[in-house]
Design an enzyme around this catalytic site. Sequence first.
Site, PDB file in Angstrom:
ATOM      1  N   LYS A  22       0.314  -1.137  -0.047  1.00 43.43           N
ATOM      2  CA  LYS A  22       0.514   0.054  -0.068  1.00 43.43           C
ATOM      3  C   LYS A  22       0.678   1.124  -0.278  1.00 43.43           C
ATOM      4  O   LYS A  22       0.579   2.189  -0.893  1.00 43.43           O
ATOM      5  CB  LYS A  22      -0.210   0.296   1.234  1.00 43.43           C
ATOM      6  N   THR A  76     -13.822   1.616  14.154  1.00 50.68           N
ATOM      7  CA  THR A  76     -15.338   1.481  14.692  1.00 50.68           C
ATOM      8  C   THR A  76     -15.017   0.158  16.108  1.00 50.68           C
ATOM      9  O   THR A  76     -15.042  -0.882  16.038  1.00 50.68           O
ATOM     10  CB  THR A  76     -16.010   1.159  13.868  1.00 50.68           C
ATOM     11  N   PHE A  98     -17.717   8.952  10.585  1.00 52.76           N
ATOM     12  CA  PHE A  98     -19.308   8.486   9.539  1.00 52.76           C
ATOM     13  C   PHE A  98     -19.000   8.683   8.034  1.00 52.76           C
ATOM     14  O   PHE A  98     -19.636   8.134   7.992  1.00 52.76           O
ATOM     15  CB  PHE A  98     -19.947   9.436   9.945  1.00 52.76           C
ATOM     16  N   GLU A 156     -18.166   5.411   2.350  1.00 56.08           N
ATOM     17  CA  GLU A 156     -17.046   5.275   0.710  1.00 56.08           C
ATOM     18  C   GLU A 156     -18.040   6.451  -0.186  1.00 56.08           C
ATOM     19  O   GLU A 156     -19.095   5.882  -0.176  1.00 56.08           O
ATOM     20  CB  GLU A 156     -17.469   4.054   1.264  1.00 56.08           C
ATOM     21  N   GLY A 164     -34.409  -2.177  -2.616  1.00 57.28           N
ATOM     22  CA  GLY A 164     -32.801  -3.095  -2.719  1.00 57.28           C
ATOM     23  C   GLY A 164     -32.836  -4.487  -2.571  1.00 57.28           C
ATOM     24  O   GLY A 164     -33.423  -5.178  -2.169  1.00 57.28           O
ATOM     25  N   CYS A 192     -18.704  -2.182   6.867  1.00 53.24           N
ATOM     26  CA  CYS A 192     -19.686  -1.372   7.969  1.00 53.24           C
ATOM     27  C   CYS A 192     -20.959  -1.855   8.697  1.00 53.24           C
ATOM     28  O   CYS A 192     -21.395  -2.734   9.610  1.00 53.24           O
ATOM     29  CB  CYS A 192     -19.562  -0.074   7.826  1.00 53.24           C
ATOM     30  N   LYS A 219     -21.292  -5.431   9.468  1.00 50.97           N
ATOM     31  CA  LYS A 219     -20.182  -6.282  10.827  1.00 50.97           C
ATOM     32  C   LYS A 219     -20.913  -5.355  12.388  1.00 50.97           C
ATOM     33  O   LYS A 219     -20.801  -5.978  13.044  1.00 50.97           O
ATOM     34  CB  LYS A 219     -19.001  -6.171  10.522  1.00 50.97           C
ATOM     35  N   ARG A 233     -17.237  -5.877   0.553  1.00 47.98           N
ATOM     36  CA  ARG A 233     -16.924  -6.447   1.715  1.00 47.98           C
ATOM     37  C   ARG A 233     -18.649  -6.453   1.749  1.00 47.98           C
ATOM     38  O   ARG A 233     -19.107  -5.585   1.527  1.00 47.98           O
ATOM     39  CB  ARG A 233     -16.532  -5.411   2.896  1.00 47.98           C
TER      40      ARG A 233
HETATM   41  N1  LIG Z   1     -14.780   1.788   5.661  1.00 50.47           N
HETATM   42  C1  LIG Z   1     -15.891   3.009   5.647  1.00 50.47           C
HETATM   43  O1  LIG Z   1     -16.284   2.954   4.932  1.00 50.47           O
HETATM   44  C2  LIG Z   1     -16.045   3.257   7.570  1.00 50.47           C
HETATM   45  C3  LIG Z   1     -16.621   4.357   8.075  1.00 50.47           C
HETATM   46  C4  LIG Z   1     -16.356   4.696   9.528  1.00 50.47           C
HETATM   47  C5  LIG Z   1     -15.367   3.853  10.072  1.00 50.47           C
HETATM   48  N2  LIG Z   1     -14.723   2.806   9.369  1.00 50.47           N
HETATM   49  C6  LIG Z   1     -13.991   1.712  10.951  1.00 50.47           C
HETATM   50  O2  LIG Z   1     -12.780   2.380  10.592  1.00 50.47           O
HETATM   51  C7  LIG Z   1     -11.725   1.430  10.490  1.00 50.47           C
HETATM   52  C8  LIG Z   1     -10.995   0.888   9.450  1.00 50.47           C
HETATM   53  O3  LIG Z   1     -12.178   0.718   8.407  1.00 50.47           O
HETATM   54  P1  LIG Z   1     -11.276   1.096   6.461  1.00 50.47           P
HETATM   55  O4  LIG Z   1     -12.595   0.137   5.779  1.00 50.47           O
HETATM   56  O5  LIG Z   1     -10.263   2.005   6.579  1.00 50.47           O
HETATM   57  O6  LIG Z   1     -10.316  -0.986   6.697  1.00 50.47           O
HETATM   58  P2  LIG Z   1      -9.108  -1.352   5.758  1.00 50.47           P
HETATM   59  O7  LIG Z   1      -8.966  -2.707   5.975  1.00 50.47           O
HETATM   60  O8  LIG Z   1      -9.385  -0.020   4.868  1.00 50.47           O
HETATM   61  O9  LIG Z   1      -8.117  -0.147   6.197  1.00 50.47           O
HETATM   62  C9  LIG Z   1      -7.614  -0.480   7.273  1.00 50.47           C
HETATM   63  C10 LIG Z   1      -6.064  -0.453   7.736  1.00 50.47           C
HETATM   64  O10 LIG Z   1      -4.964  -0.844   8.462  1.00 50.47           O
HETATM   65  C11 LIG Z   1      -3.692  -1.668   8.554  1.00 50.47           C
HETATM   66  N3  LIG Z   1      -3.332  -1.971   9.722  1.00 50.47           N
HETATM   67  C12 LIG Z   1      -3.670  -3.006  10.173  1.00 50.47           C
HETATM   68  N4  LIG Z   1      -2.797  -3.081  11.471  1.00 50.47           N
HETATM   69  C13 LIG Z   1      -2.071  -2.124  10.977  1.00 50.47           C
HETATM   70  C14 LIG Z   1      -1.342  -2.090  12.367  1.00 50.47           C
HETATM   71  N5  LIG Z   1      -0.623  -2.293  13.418  1.00 50.47           N
HETATM   72  N6  LIG Z   1       0.233  -1.153  11.876  1.00 50.47           N
HETATM   73  C15 LIG Z   1      -0.019   0.044  10.731  1.00 50.47           C
HETATM   74  N7  LIG Z   1      -0.941  -0.144  10.158  1.00 50.47           N
HETATM   75  C16 LIG Z   1      -2.684  -1.206  10.329  1.00 50.47           C
HETATM   76  C17 LIG Z   1      -4.196  -2.530   7.301  1.00 50.47           C
HETATM   77  O11 LIG Z   1      -2.418  -2.940   6.926  1.00 50.47           O
HETATM   78  C18 LIG Z   1      -4.844  -1.861   5.960  1.00 50.47           C
HETATM   79  O12 LIG Z   1      -4.583  -1.087   5.340  1.00 50.47           O
HETATM   80  C19 LIG Z   1     -12.596   0.390  10.759  1.00 50.47           C
HETATM   81  O13 LIG Z   1     -13.070  -0.452  12.067  1.00 50.47           O
HETATM   82  C20 LIG Z   1     -14.048   0.666  10.032  1.00 50.47           C
HETATM   83  O14 LIG Z   1     -15.681   0.019  10.597  1.00 50.47           O
HETATM   84  C21 LIG Z   1     -15.071   2.563   8.380  1.00 50.47           C
END
Ligand SMILES: NC(=O)c1ccc[n+]([C@@H]2O[C@H](COP(=O)([O-])OP(=O)(O)OC[C@H]3O[C@@H](n4cnc5c(N)ncnc54)[C@H](O)[C@@H]3O)[C@@H](O)[C@H]2O)c1
Length: 441
Positions: free
Chosen positions: A35, A122, A152, A155, A256, A263, A266, A331
Amino acid sequence: MHIAMIGTGYVGLVSGACFADFGHHVTCIDKDESKIAMIADGRMPIWEPGLESLVKANIQHGRLAFTTDLQRGIQGAEAVFIAVGTPARRGDGHADLTYVYEAVRELAKALTGPVVVVTKSTVPVGTGDRIAEILKEEGAPEGCSVASNPEFLREGAAIRDFKIPDRIVVGAEDERAREILKEIYRPLFLNQAPILFTGRRTAELTKYAANAFLAMKISFINEIANLCEAVGADVQEVARGIGLDNRIGPKFLHAGPGYGGSCFPKDTLALLKTAEDAGVEQRIISTVVSVNDDRKAAMADRVAAAVGGSLMGKKIGVLGLTFKPNTDDMRDAPSIPLIKRLLEAGAEVSAFDPVGREQAEPLLSGIEFADDAYAAAKGVDAVVIVTEWDEFRALDLGRMAEGMRGKVLVDLRNVYDRVEAERAGLVHFGVGRGQIGRKTV
Ligand SMILES: NC(=O)c1ccc[n+]([C@@H]2O[C@H](COP(=O)([O-])OP(=O)(O)OC[C@H]3O[C@@H](n4cnc5c(N)ncnc54)[C@H](O)[C@@H]3O)[C@@H](O)[C@H]2O)c1
């Protein structure tokens, strides 16, 4: 302000780039070398509108940097955000906090002075308390604080959501954490974004309550859609009729194939686990989860009904694979159970998604990936619209129909109406559009 962001995924990368754009100095850290190498190479590891130019501009201005080295990444930071994944734990649905706790342990060992550790991931109620304990256990410097700042953003509209949020929630137990977070978000509340300060546990729960409520709204309209089909009503008109009521609001009222994504599935499960541990029933959310599971599972039956009852030997074109438009995120996408069931029932599937192919390929074996919507529709008995990408809203239905073997359009997002489809020689099967003379399955 100097900020470090641990985790450079959908949330970490967008948040880091936006904080840098506010004028802060941000270093995004990720364990995943590929990445960080991609970003160094000028390419984005995720597909999100506007992200690439925002990242490039802030790198150029010297406010945004990337590293795999946590020790280097946190140097000089006053706040360290945790934005690592919290997927559902296999088997029991609890939020898997392995990545969060691992990141906190590494951080505790690397810190040379006190910082505010801010959880953006989260996480269930009480995680902040456990993070504070781990920091102590691992010998982090005295004076560190732990705050919760749930994210909040959606994507597909992540940058806009981050920069013009409906609200910012900060859960903190001490004045220093509140002051630092106030400073970080100052550019936003200068723009009138409400910032809500709460206790840490309240902030943690607020995120789950918000997602559970939205999931409930979707499941509600999906059940009303079923009723519309049975009684000859149109769910889109019902949704408009109720959504214009300010107490209800028009969003998340689109019937739909069931909600998916990284999100809602889970987070609803994790909320139920929190409630179970606390000995408190959450009957509404528990019903929402099963209504949604059943809905996703039932979509293949709709396709079967539309092609005459059996899928054996049928060829189905699927338009849209990602869980929603404007993202490459696969996902828990509704397309996955749908396609698996189509294949199990003996159908062949050709599919097209404008950006999701790379993420979809490892998840969907045994299907053909087409280069565009018309190629996916070629020679099929039915086309199924699963994700409402903009480019599927303006298809030349006549051209598409010409290439199809059968003339059936199963429109799981109600992108088209019966009249438009009929003009192109297609039989239209929408969702929840049961008015007399309209076909639904
Ligand atoms: N995706 C969304 O739309 C969204 C919206 C709000 C909240 N969230 C929450 O935000 C959090 C992250 O979600 P995401 O979709 O960005 O996940 P993601 O899987 O896209 O990204 C997580 C990243 O963390 C990295 N990582 C894991 N352990 C690590 C460590 N010890 N050191 C450094 N990097 C590390 C992984 O390599 C990965 O790139 C989750 O808790 C999710 O529920 C997500």
